[in-house]
Scaffold this motif. Structure first.
Motif, short mmCIF file in Angstrom:
data_model
loop_
_atom_site.label_atom_id
_atom_site.label_comp_id
_atom_site.label_asym_id
_atom_site.label_seq_id
_atom_site.Cartn_x
_atom_site.Cartn_y
_atom_site.Cartn_z
N GLY A 45 0.97 -1.48 0.56
CA GLY A 45 0.16 0.19 -0.35
C GLY A 45 0.89 1.58 -0.16
N GLU A 46 1.85 1.18 0.06
CA GLU A 46 2.95 2.41 1.07
C GLU A 46 3.09 2.96 -0.79
OE1 GLU A 46 4.91 5.07 2.09
OE2 GLU A 46 3.82 4.17 2.95
N THR A 47 3.11 2.58 -2.24
CA THR A 47 3.40 3.12 -3.60
C THR A 47 2.36 3.88 -3.74
OG1 THR A 47 5.74 1.90 -4.43
CG2 THR A 47 3.79 2.72 -6.08
N ASN A 48 0.86 2.74 -3.33
CA ASN A 48 -0.13 4.08 -3.96
C ASN A 48 -0.22 5.28 -3.01
OD1 ASN A 48 -1.02 1.93 -5.56
ND2 ASN A 48 -2.08 0.97 -4.16
N ARG A 49 0.20 5.23 -1.13
CA ARG A 49 -0.22 6.50 -0.67
C ARG A 49 0.73 7.63 -1.60
NH1 ARG A 49 2.20 8.88 3.28
NH2 ARG A 49 4.37 7.89 2.93
N LEU A 50 2.52 7.17 -1.52
CA LEU A 50 2.82 7.90 -2.43
C LEU A 50 2.04 8.53 -3.66
CD1 LEU A 50 6.52 5.83 -1.85
CD2 LEU A 50 5.55 8.54 -0.37
N ILE A 51 1.97 7.46 -4.41
CA ILE A 51 1.54 8.06 -5.42
C ILE A 51 0.25 9.56 -5.60
CG2 ILE A 51 -0.09 7.62 -7.86
CD1 ILE A 51 1.90 5.03 -7.80
N ALA A 52 -0.87 9.01 -4.43
CA ALA A 52 -1.93 9.53 -4.55
C ALA A 52 -1.49 10.74 -3.37
CB ALA A 52 -2.89 8.72 -3.17
N LEU A 53 -0.10 11.02 -2.44
CA LEU A 53 0.07 12.01 -2.88
C LEU A 53 0.12 13.46 -3.29
CD1 LEU A 53 1.74 11.12 0.74
CD2 LEU A 53 0.55 12.49 0.75
N ALA A 54 0.68 12.54 -4.21
CA ALA A 54 1.60 13.87 -5.32
C ALA A 54 0.38 14.01 -6.06
CB ALA A 54 2.63 12.44 -6.22
N LYS A 55 -0.46 13.27 -6.10
CA LYS A 55 -1.87 13.55 -7.65
C LYS A 55 -2.73 14.79 -6.40
CE LYS A 55 -2.33 9.74 -9.88
NZ LYS A 55 -3.11 8.58 -10.41
N GLU A 56 -2.08 14.00 -5.56
CA GLU A 56 -3.40 15.73 -4.52
C GLU A 56 -2.21 16.92 -4.85
OE1 GLU A 56 -3.83 15.60 -0.25
OE2 GLU A 56 -3.10 13.26 -0.61
N LEU A 57 -1.35 17.16 -5.19
CA LEU A 57 -0.23 18.47 -6.02
C LEU A 57 -0.80 18.50 -6.88
CD1 LEU A 57 2.98 18.06 -3.61
CD2 LEU A 57 -0.04 19.42 -2.89
N GLN A 58 -0.65 17.57 -7.82
CA GLN A 58 -0.57 17.83 -9.23
C GLN A 58 -1.23 16.66 -9.71
OE1 GLN A 58 3.46 17.81 -11.16
NE2 GLN A 58 3.19 19.28 -12.69
N PRO A 59 -2.33 16.53 -10.66
CA PRO A 59 -3.64 15.57 -10.97
C PRO A 59 -2.42 14.42 -12.17
CG PRO A 59 -4.57 17.96 -11.13
CD PRO A 59 -3.39 18.63 -10.63
N ASN A 60 -1.55 14.98 -13.18
CA ASN A 60 -1.77 14.89 -13.43
C ASN A 60 0.48 14.90 -13.21
OD1 ASN A 60 -2.97 13.71 -14.92
ND2 ASN A 60 -3.75 15.48 -15.86
N PRO A 61 0.62 14.06 -12.18
CA PRO A 61 1.86 14.35 -11.75
C PRO A 61 3.14 14.48 -12.95
CG PRO A 61 1.02 13.58 -10.25
CD PRO A 61 0.18 13.28 -11.96
N ASP A 62 4.11 15.16 -12.90
CA ASP A 62 5.33 15.44 -13.20
C ASP A 62 6.00 14.14 -13.03
OD1 ASP A 62 7.47 17.30 -15.09
OD2 ASP A 62 8.60 16.44 -13.45
N PRO A 63 6.65 13.20 -14.57
CA PRO A 63 6.87 11.78 -14.38
C PRO A 63 8.27 11.51 -13.54
CG PRO A 63 6.02 12.38 -16.12
CD PRO A 63 6.21 13.36 -15.58
#
Length: 418
Positions: A45-63
């Motif tokens: 679940g950790e990778t999903n959590r980290l990606i969710a944090l990124a998407k809170e700041l940027q809907p399509n996060p910079d790769p």
């Protein structure tokens, strides 16, 4: 004694107690005289959590920045696992992907491994150290952190095993091997003692979640003996018993396989796909590239492709992509491709699934496709697309029929029988 690469998935290291169990298991193999390289994933679940944090700041996060964030999960795990090993009196040292270094291309979030510098690992192994390497990650020529895509820890482990010429790569997961299909869908599914690389490659490509497809490609290309085992079994299980458990992925067909009858090894399925149709395409050379070239340039993988027979100089082309790439692919087709080739329309469907049967027996036995199609027809399941290889038949159907299709095909090909 040999050199073993062991990979542990997110569920296997999902808590401190499970990390301790992994350490006990690794220590057992080390005590038997083996050299060990361990490749853990991030905690479940950790990778999903980290990606969710990124998407809170940027809907399509910079790769590039998303890769920087996503790799921290494995960094935590390797440090914790080394601490757990040290508590057991085992010398251990952790490495991130860029410390090794695992050199990749620059396709952020979907990078491919170019080479691995194994010198530091070999030096530690020679000193009796268990080497713990973060999976899923690497570094490009410019020093940018990269990730190998979801499930990339499997690829990391097999690639390290290939670079080190390991005696075996052991993939520990929350299941105890490769099954004829998902046992959560079909309780009568059986664990396979062995499966060929060709079959495993086709099953992974068709949706089997046991191994990531690129890891199977690596294993086959570099002839890495690979075994799938359960990390949830007793870590104190006798070594000889554990070494024979799980499913061995082999380079040759099982000599005990009965050649007199058609053999299907498994039924795989994938709900993570979407179908796109480009309508009324000019039926002329170069149009297929005009459609799929921009899709490939966007780093979107295309799977099943069907082009209809042309009429009056026009035809339709239909193909499938991963569901997460669906919106992006449709936008490319409507904004870039449609004006260029003057097609009538672009349509899509996200409510589809792929169901596949896989088996070496297809090479020498007729009638397997007919049995598959008849079985689905008897249940009223309409086939939208068909794709075949030498040892696999894939159909695209409505998503709502996925479980029914898997169950009836599993029974029709007697996969519940020993």
């Amino acid at each position: 004694m040999g050199l073993i690469v062991q990979k542990f998935g997110g569920t296997s290291v999902g808590s401190i107690e499970r990390i301790r169990n992994v350490a006990r298991r690794v220590a057992k193999w080390k005590a038997a005289g083996h050299e060990l390289v361990v490749v853990p994933s991030a905690m479940a679940g950790e990778t999903n959590r980290l990606i969710a944090l990124a998407k809170e700041l940027q809907p399509n996060p910079d790769p590039r920045e998303l890769d920087v964030v996503a790799t921290t999960g494995e960094q935590v795990t390797i440090g914790l696992l080394c601490m757990a090993l040290m508590q057991l009196g085992v010398k251990a040292r952790s490495y991130t992907g860029w410390q090794v270094k695992v050199l990749t291309d620059s396709a952020f979030t979907k990078a491919r491994i170019v080479s691995i510098d194994e010198d530091a690992i070999r030096k530690d192994l020679g000193a009796g150290v268990v080497v713990v390497v973060a999976g899923f990650q690497g570094v490009d020529e410019q020093g940018n952190i990269t990730t190998l895509g979801r499930g990339g820890s499997d690829t990391s482990a097999v690639a390290l095993a290939a670079a080190l010429k390991a005696d075996e790569c052991q993939i520990y997961t929350d299941v105890d091997g490769v099954y004829t299909t998902d046992p959560r869908l079909v309780p009568a599914a059986r664990r396979l003692q062995s499966v060929t690389f060709e079959e495993m490659l086709e099953m992974a490509g068709a949706g089997s979640k046991v191994l990531q497809i690129r890891s199977v490609e690596f294993a086959g290309k570099y002839k890495v003996p690979t075994r799938v085992l359960s990390s949830l079994s007793d870590p104190a299980l006798p070594l000889a018993e554990e070494a024979r458990s799980g499913t061995l992925i082999t380079f040759e067909e099982d000599p005990h396989m009965a050649m007199e009858k058609a053999v299907i090894s498994g039924v795989a399925f994938n709900r993570d796909e979407a179908k796109i149709t480009v309508h009324d395409v000019p039926d002329r050379p170069g149009v297929a590239y005009a459609i799929l070239g921009p899709i490939a340039d966007a780093n979107i993988d295309v799977d099943v492709i069907v082009q209809n027979v042309g009429h009056d100089g026009m035809t339709d082309m239909t193909f499938t992509v991963h569901r997460s790439d669906y919106a992006k692919a449709v936008k490319i087709l409507r904004d870039q491709v449609k004006p260029h080739i003057k097609c009538r329309a672009v349509s899509g469907d996200e409510r589809i699934a792929k169901v596949s049967i896989v088996g070496m027996g297809m090479r020498s036995h007729a009638g397997i496709a007919a049995r598959m199609f008849r079985t689905l027809a008897e249940e009223g399941i309409n086939i939208q697309m068909i794709s075949t290889s030498e040892i696999k038949i894939t159909v695209v159907i409505e998503e709502k029929y996925t479980e029914l299709a898997v169950r009836v095909l599993h029974k029709a090909f007697e996969l519940d029988q020993e």
